[in-house]
Design a protein around this motif. Sequence first.
Motif, PDB file in Angstrom:
ATOM      1  N   LEU A 277       0.693  -0.975  -0.136  1.00 20.32           N
ATOM      2  CA  LEU A 277      -0.169  -0.187  -0.044  1.00 20.32           C
ATOM      3  C   LEU A 277       0.773   1.377   0.240  1.00 20.32           C
ATOM      4  N   PRO A 278       2.075   1.676   0.620  1.00 20.30           N
ATOM      5  CA  PRO A 278       2.343   2.722   0.100  1.00 20.30           C
ATOM      6  C   PRO A 278       3.444   3.340  -0.876  1.00 20.30           C
ATOM      7  N   GLN A 279       2.853   2.465  -1.654  1.00 21.49           N
ATOM      8  CA  GLN A 279       2.895   2.463  -2.897  1.00 21.49           C
ATOM      9  C   GLN A 279       2.168   3.727  -3.363  1.00 21.49           C
ATOM     10  N   LYS A 280       1.299   3.394  -2.940  1.00 19.67           N
ATOM     11  CA  LYS A 280       0.356   4.265  -3.596  1.00 19.67           C
ATOM     12  C   LYS A 280       0.217   5.704  -3.515  1.00 19.67           C
ATOM     13  N   ALA A 281       1.460   5.992  -3.041  1.00 21.38           N
ATOM     14  CA  ALA A 281       1.910   7.199  -2.653  1.00 21.38           C
ATOM     15  C   ALA A 281       2.445   7.877  -3.760  1.00 21.38           C
ATOM     16  N   ALA A 282       3.421   7.070  -4.375  1.00 21.98           N
ATOM     17  CA  ALA A 282       3.623   7.463  -6.168  1.00 21.98           C
ATOM     18  C   ALA A 282       2.649   8.175  -6.509  1.00 21.98           C
ATOM     19  N   ASN A 283       1.568   7.999  -6.564  1.00 23.06           N
ATOM     20  CA  ASN A 283      -0.422   8.311  -7.505  1.00 23.06           C
ATOM     21  C   ASN A 283      -0.136   8.956  -7.493  1.00 23.06           C
ATOM     22  N   LYS A 284      -0.131   9.340  -5.684  1.00 24.07           N
ATOM     23  CA  LYS A 284      -1.187  10.785  -5.086  1.00 24.07           C
ATOM     24  C   LYS A 284      -0.033  12.050  -5.573  1.00 24.07           C
ATOM     25  N   LEU A 285       1.157  12.277  -5.816  1.00 23.04           N
ATOM     26  CA  LEU A 285       1.903  13.137  -6.126  1.00 23.04           C
ATOM     27  C   LEU A 285       2.003  13.043  -7.570  1.00 23.04           C
ATOM     28  N   ALA A 286       1.799  12.520  -8.268  1.00 24.18           N
ATOM     29  CA  ALA A 286       2.021  11.966  -9.924  1.00 24.18           C
ATOM     30  C   ALA A 286       0.441  13.253 -10.271  1.00 24.18           C
ATOM     31  N   LEU A 287      -1.233  12.564  -9.528  1.00 25.04           N
ATOM     32  CA  LEU A 287      -1.494  12.885  -9.253  1.00 25.04           C
ATOM     33  C   LEU A 287      -1.482  14.712  -9.602  1.00 25.04           C
ATOM     34  N   ARG A 288      -0.872  15.027  -8.298  1.00 22.85           N
ATOM     35  CA  ARG A 288      -0.747  16.244  -7.797  1.00 22.85           C
ATOM     36  C   ARG A 288      -0.081  16.689  -9.340  1.00 22.85           C
ATOM     37  N   GLN A 289       0.879  16.645  -9.096  1.00 21.33           N
ATOM     38  CA  GLN A 289       1.650  16.710  -9.910  1.00 21.33           C
ATOM     39  C   GLN A 289       1.223  17.763 -11.645  1.00 21.33           C
ATOM     40  N   ARG A 290       0.061  16.484 -11.891  1.00 25.10           N
ATOM     41  CA  ARG A 290      -0.397  16.822 -13.125  1.00 25.10           C
ATOM     42  C   ARG A 290      -1.632  17.840 -13.418  1.00 25.10           C
ATOM     43  N   LEU A 291      -2.487  17.453 -11.706  1.00 22.21           N
ATOM     44  CA  LEU A 291      -3.051  18.688 -11.615  1.00 22.21           C
ATOM     45  C   LEU A 291      -2.407  19.930 -11.260  1.00 22.21           C
ATOM     46  N   GLY A 292      -1.276  20.186 -10.893  1.00 26.73           N
ATOM     47  CA  GLY A 292      -0.825  21.430 -10.607  1.00 26.73           C
ATOM     48  C   GLY A 292      -1.909  21.008  -8.907  1.00 26.73           C
ATOM     49  N   LEU A 293      -1.714  20.513  -7.899  1.00 26.99           N
ATOM     50  CA  LEU A 293      -2.007  21.019  -7.125  1.00 26.99           C
ATOM     51  C   LEU A 293       0.068  20.340  -5.355  1.00 26.99           C
ATOM     52  N   THR A 294      -0.624  21.104  -4.649  1.00 25.94           N
ATOM     53  CA  THR A 294       0.890  21.061  -4.080  1.00 25.94           C
ATOM     54  C   THR A 294       1.364  19.750  -3.111  1.00 25.94           C
ATOM     55  N   ASP A 295       2.282  19.551  -3.154  1.00 24.83           N
ATOM     56  CA  ASP A 295       2.227  18.197  -2.098  1.00 24.83           C
ATOM     57  C   ASP A 295       2.535  17.964  -1.081  1.00 24.83           C
ATOM     58  N   VAL A 296       1.977  18.861   0.199  1.00 24.52           N
ATOM     59  CA  VAL A 296       1.365  18.757   1.333  1.00 24.52           C
ATOM     60  C   VAL A 296       0.765  18.122   2.247  1.00 24.52           C
ATOM     61  N   PHE A 297       0.854  17.825   3.145  1.00 27.42           N
ATOM     62  CA  PHE A 297       0.297  16.287   4.288  1.00 27.42           C
ATOM     63  C   PHE A 297      -1.522  16.504   4.062  1.00 27.42           C
ATOM     64  N   LYS A 298      -2.010  16.146   2.897  1.00 21.78           N
ATOM     65  CA  LYS A 298      -3.619  16.793   3.262  1.00 21.78           C
ATOM     66  C   LYS A 298      -4.215  15.157   2.703  1.00 21.78           C
ATOM     67  N   PRO A 299      -5.523  15.417   2.950  1.00 18.97           N
ATOM     68  CA  PRO A 299      -5.748  13.852   2.316  1.00 18.97           C
ATOM     69  C   PRO A 299      -6.673  14.823   0.766  1.00 18.97           C
ATOM     70  N   LEU A 300      -6.331  13.733   0.275  1.00 18.34           N
ATOM     71  CA  LEU A 300      -7.717  14.071  -0.705  1.00 18.34           C
ATOM     72  C   LEU A 300      -8.510  13.302  -1.279  1.00 18.34           C
ATOM     73  N   VAL A 301      -9.576  14.575  -0.727  1.00 24.05           N
ATOM     74  CA  VAL A 301     -10.998  13.681  -1.538  1.00 24.05           C
ATOM     75  C   VAL A 301     -11.054  14.055  -3.316  1.00 24.05           C
ATOM     76  N   ALA A 302     -12.008  13.182  -3.960  1.00 28.07           N
ATOM     77  CA  ALA A 302     -12.302  12.569  -5.500  1.00 28.07           C
ATOM     78  C   ALA A 302     -13.440  12.567  -5.474  1.00 28.07           C
ATOM     79  N   VAL A 303     -14.330  13.215  -6.829  1.00 30.45           N
ATOM     80  CA  VAL A 303     -14.785  12.927  -7.194  1.00 30.45           C
ATOM     81  C   VAL A 303     -15.082  12.385  -9.072  1.00 30.45           C
ATOM     82  N   VAL A 304     -15.723  11.341  -9.316  1.00 27.32           N
ATOM     83  CA  VAL A 304     -15.522  10.933 -10.930  1.00 27.32           C
ATOM     84  C   VAL A 304     -17.080  10.590 -10.931  1.00 27.32           C
ATOM     85  N   SER A 305     -17.879  11.571 -11.594  1.00 33.98           N
ATOM     86  CA  SER A 305     -18.707  11.380 -11.995  1.00 33.98           C
ATOM     87  C   SER A 305     -19.811  11.676 -12.726  1.00 33.98           C
ATOM     88  N   ARG A 306     -20.464  11.570 -13.928  1.00 32.92           N
ATOM     89  CA  ARG A 306     -21.460  12.509 -14.487  1.00 32.92           C
ATOM     90  C   ARG A 306     -22.010  13.027 -13.786  1.00 32.92           C
TER      91      ARG A 306
END
Length: 488
Positions: A277-306
Amino acid sequence: MHIVMVSPECAPIAKAGGLGDFAQGLSRELAVHGNDVEIILPKYDVLRFDRIEGMHKSYRDLWVPFYDQYIHCDVEYGEADGLKCFFIDAHSQHGFFNRGKIYGDADDQDRFVFFSRAVMEFLHKSGRRPDIIHCNDWQTGLVPVLLYEVYAGLGMGTTRVCYSLHNMGHQGWTGPHVLHMNRLDVDRLMTAERLQDPGNPHAVNLMKGGIVFSNFVTTVSPRYAWEIQHTEQGKGLQGVLHIHDGKFGGVLNGIDYSTWNPEIDGLIPAHYGPQTLPQKAANKLALRQRLGLTDVFKPLVAVVSRLDAQKGVELIRHGIYYALEQGCQFVLLGSAPDPAVNAEFWRIKNEMDENPDCHLELGYNEELAHLIYAGSDMILIPSVYEPCGLTQMIAMKYGCVPVVRRVGGLADTVFDANYSDRPFEQRNGYVFDDLTYEGLESALGRAIGLWHRFPEYFRQLRVNGMRMDNSWSTPGQHYLDIYNHIRV
Ligand code: ADP
């Protein structure tokens, strides 16, 4: 068994939502068990042609009845991820399937009624006599009607139909002209027992036709099966479902773990599973980089939806502000067919333009969806109603904790960390009942609090979700049992 899946959608080549995943996932499961499965779709101009192999014309000059004329069609064949697909290519000035989209035109009913007719004509003329035709939603509701009114008498008397209801919010309300279009007996069919809409005696209800004429009817979760028979979620068809109770049941959808699995997903940068599971963190970082979010100690809440009224858009909107207020980051991937909803989310997107903790991506993006599931900590699903819902099941597989309203398939798959009476290892998310800001905050607030204060407990919730078996294996067997029950 020879099974023909008739659907307006099939992932990954023609997908607007969960129905696309259903057609692909169930077909693959049935094929894996040695059944001969053929999928029939319209040849949309928006097909993902890059995902279809060996496309070629397989049946030429299919003349499909249309009022007192015929429309010239060809049928093409290709394989999508190994699945056999046929595509109805209609050559007419109506351009039925050349609209730059799957749904959303004023003549949608006519387009899919024509598709249904073309499917039956193709099966008949090509000499196919499937054991089972599996139809889906209002778009294919006329298939069993045509089978029993026309084609059974033309040599297809041994074919049986299983019909799945994916969303009662869209029933294919239309006029009797669709019966004229198909040279069907209007007086016989426009009755309360057959195709007449319960709420409007002058309207044809295509979904009702599918229910009445099919040999078995399913919907996509047991809870939704109950809701549409007993509450206004049936949207007028409760009585019809009661009458046909003996051939009706709920089968919880699966998800296709060859597409949705963080251990092998080719669309995410770092693979992981419950043990890693710790390797999930690399995806969080990649997502942040892709969307221009800062890399800080915060939970990331998402919506994927019509972004449709069904999905609780008002609560999604509120969830963005609430999560940010609570010190989270927020990512939304959504497409809004309604122009007013679209405008509202564009307004929020512009408002958040400079915010390093929030990103809204408006549109449909399969690849980004994978990265969001892999990179997020929680997913918010505050649906008004939800026949099954795949996003919560996908999210759980990716160790992303769902926060959901207790309706339909969400109630059948997400069990509250604090209040569920299930054993701890089956608890996998947060659940609320009231369709209000308070309801949403009560569940999302608990999830955020846990992430901060009890990280080990939060990790365990993720692992519980990842270990659930929501594969097609069990539902696939249920569908085979249904087919065996109705086949000749
Ligand atoms: P519905 O069929 O009502 O849209 P489901 O939860 O059953 O809802 O299925 C939604 C499917 O569509 C999931 O596979 C989800 O990842 C996908 N999806 C929804 N919105 C988007 C989007 N904007 N971009 C990419 N995928 C999306």
